[in-house]
Write an enzyme that holds these catalytic residues in place. Structure first.
Site, PDB file in Angstrom:
ATOM      1  N   HIS A  92       0.853  -1.191   0.000  1.00 32.94           N
ATOM      2  CA  HIS A  92       0.000   0.000   0.000  1.00 32.94           C
ATOM      3  C   HIS A  92       0.886   1.238   0.000  1.00 32.94           C
ATOM      4  O   HIS A  92       0.681   2.153  -0.770  1.00 32.94           O
ATOM      5  CB  HIS A  92      -0.931   0.003   1.215  1.00 32.94           C
ATOM      6  CG  HIS A  92      -1.940   1.116   1.181  1.00 32.94           C
ATOM      7  ND1 HIS A  92      -3.039   1.170   2.020  1.00 32.94           N
ATOM      8  CD2 HIS A  92      -2.024   2.250   0.423  1.00 32.94           C
ATOM      9  CE1 HIS A  92      -3.748   2.256   1.768  1.00 32.94           C
ATOM     10  NE2 HIS A  92      -3.146   2.940   0.798  1.00 32.94           N
ATOM     11  N   GLU A 134       0.671   7.997  -3.723  1.00 26.14           N
ATOM     12  CA  GLU A 134       1.545   7.609  -2.618  1.00 26.14           C
ATOM     13  C   GLU A 134       2.786   8.488  -2.553  1.00 26.14           C
ATOM     14  O   GLU A 134       3.235   8.857  -1.466  1.00 26.14           O
ATOM     15  CB  GLU A 134       1.938   6.133  -2.754  1.00 26.14           C
ATOM     16  CG  GLU A 134       0.802   5.162  -2.507  1.00 26.14           C
ATOM     17  CD  GLU A 134       0.202   5.298  -1.112  1.00 26.14           C
ATOM     18  OE1 GLU A 134       0.972   5.296  -0.131  1.00 26.14           O
ATOM     19  OE2 GLU A 134      -1.026   5.440  -1.001  1.00 26.14           O
ATOM     20  N   HIS A 189       2.815  10.830   0.691  1.00 26.19           N
ATOM     21  CA  HIS A 189       3.746  10.291   1.689  1.00 26.19           C
ATOM     22  C   HIS A 189       5.213  10.451   1.301  1.00 26.19           C
ATOM     23  O   HIS A 189       6.040  10.846   2.129  1.00 26.19           O
ATOM     24  CB  HIS A 189       3.438   8.806   1.920  1.00 26.19           C
ATOM     25  CG  HIS A 189       2.059   8.538   2.400  1.00 26.19           C
ATOM     26  ND1 HIS A 189       1.642   8.835   3.684  1.00 26.19           N
ATOM     27  CD2 HIS A 189       0.980   7.987   1.767  1.00 26.19           C
ATOM     28  CE1 HIS A 189       0.367   8.484   3.825  1.00 26.19           C
ATOM     29  NE2 HIS A 189      -0.054   7.969   2.679  1.00 26.19           N
TER      30      HIS A 189
END
Length: 231
Positions: free
Chosen positions: A66, A120, A124
């Site tokens: 993930h 992502e 992040h």
């Protein structure tokens, strides 16, 4: 009067420098560790929202990445740290096949995965730019996946994706025994409201290469017995 004005002037300079220093420290704020998060695709798909297989076809029956998420010890986390950063697919052109295998997308409509990877990185990855550039972020995450084979660990403990229910404690213990570290476990629910094994969190030190004991574990909403659905 002259001395008084001189004191005030010096005080203003000190205060101004303090503000500058404070801003600098905030902009260079570091995180404490990473969460390395893997998702069980059977649980992602076995909900009322369902899923879509990527354009490359149905992913392998294995945990998929993930993300690799910077985190703070108090449980909070930074996000979207560089609004000027743009995801550049050319930087990961040689990693695409590995990403499609180990970091597949299951979102709808069916796609190749670039939207997922872009999300992502921007949310992040940009918060770890002191450690990685874009390519290094994805490369390091793929290497972490190679270091811990969650599905094999669970199978070795007799825990298989066969739609059966397993004790949450047994799942946690199997991973801890194999890796040396207690994982965080998140669950979701299927259309029948059964609690099912959804995501597993492992903690990684700030260089992004070694697993560590989690400073804080995510609060998982799991029943004491959870389903491990087929995929």
């Amino acid at each position: 009067m002259k001395h008084h004005l001189s004191f005030i002037f010096k005080l203003l300079i000190i205060l101004n420098l303090s503000v500058v220093c404070l801003c600098a420290s905030e902009s260079e704020e570091e995180f404490d560790f990473f969460y390395f998060v893997q998702t069980w695709p059977g649980s992602y798909c076995d909900t009322k929202h369902s899923c879509c297989y990527p354009k490359t076809g149905k992913p392998a029956s294995d945990f998929g990445i993930h993300g690799l998420w910077p985190n703070y010890k108090d449980g909070s986390y930074p996000s979207n740290c560089d609004p000027d950063s743009v995801f550049d697919k050319t930087q990961i052109s040689d990693l695409v096949k590995s990403l499609q295998k180990s970091w597949p997308t299951l979102s709808c409509p069916s796609n190749e995965g670039f939207k997922f990877w872009s999300h992502e990185w921007i949310k992040h990855g940009t918060c770890a730019e002191s450690v990685f550039d874009q390519r290094e972020y994805f490369e390091a995450t793929l290497k972490l996946k190679e270091k811990v084979n969650l599905l094999q660990i669970l199978k070795n403990a007799g825990i298989k994706p066969d739609d059966e229910f397993y004790e949450l404690e047994s799942i946690r213990d199997a991973i801890e025994e194999a890796t040396g570290f207690t994982p965080g476990i998140q669950c979701n629910v299927d259309s029948s409201r059964n609690s099912q094994l959804y995501e597993i969190y492992m903690c990684v030190e700030t260089s992004g290469s070694e697993f560590i004991k989690c400073p804080v574990l995510p609060k998982g909403r799991c029943a004491s017995s959870v389903q491990f659905p087929k995929f």
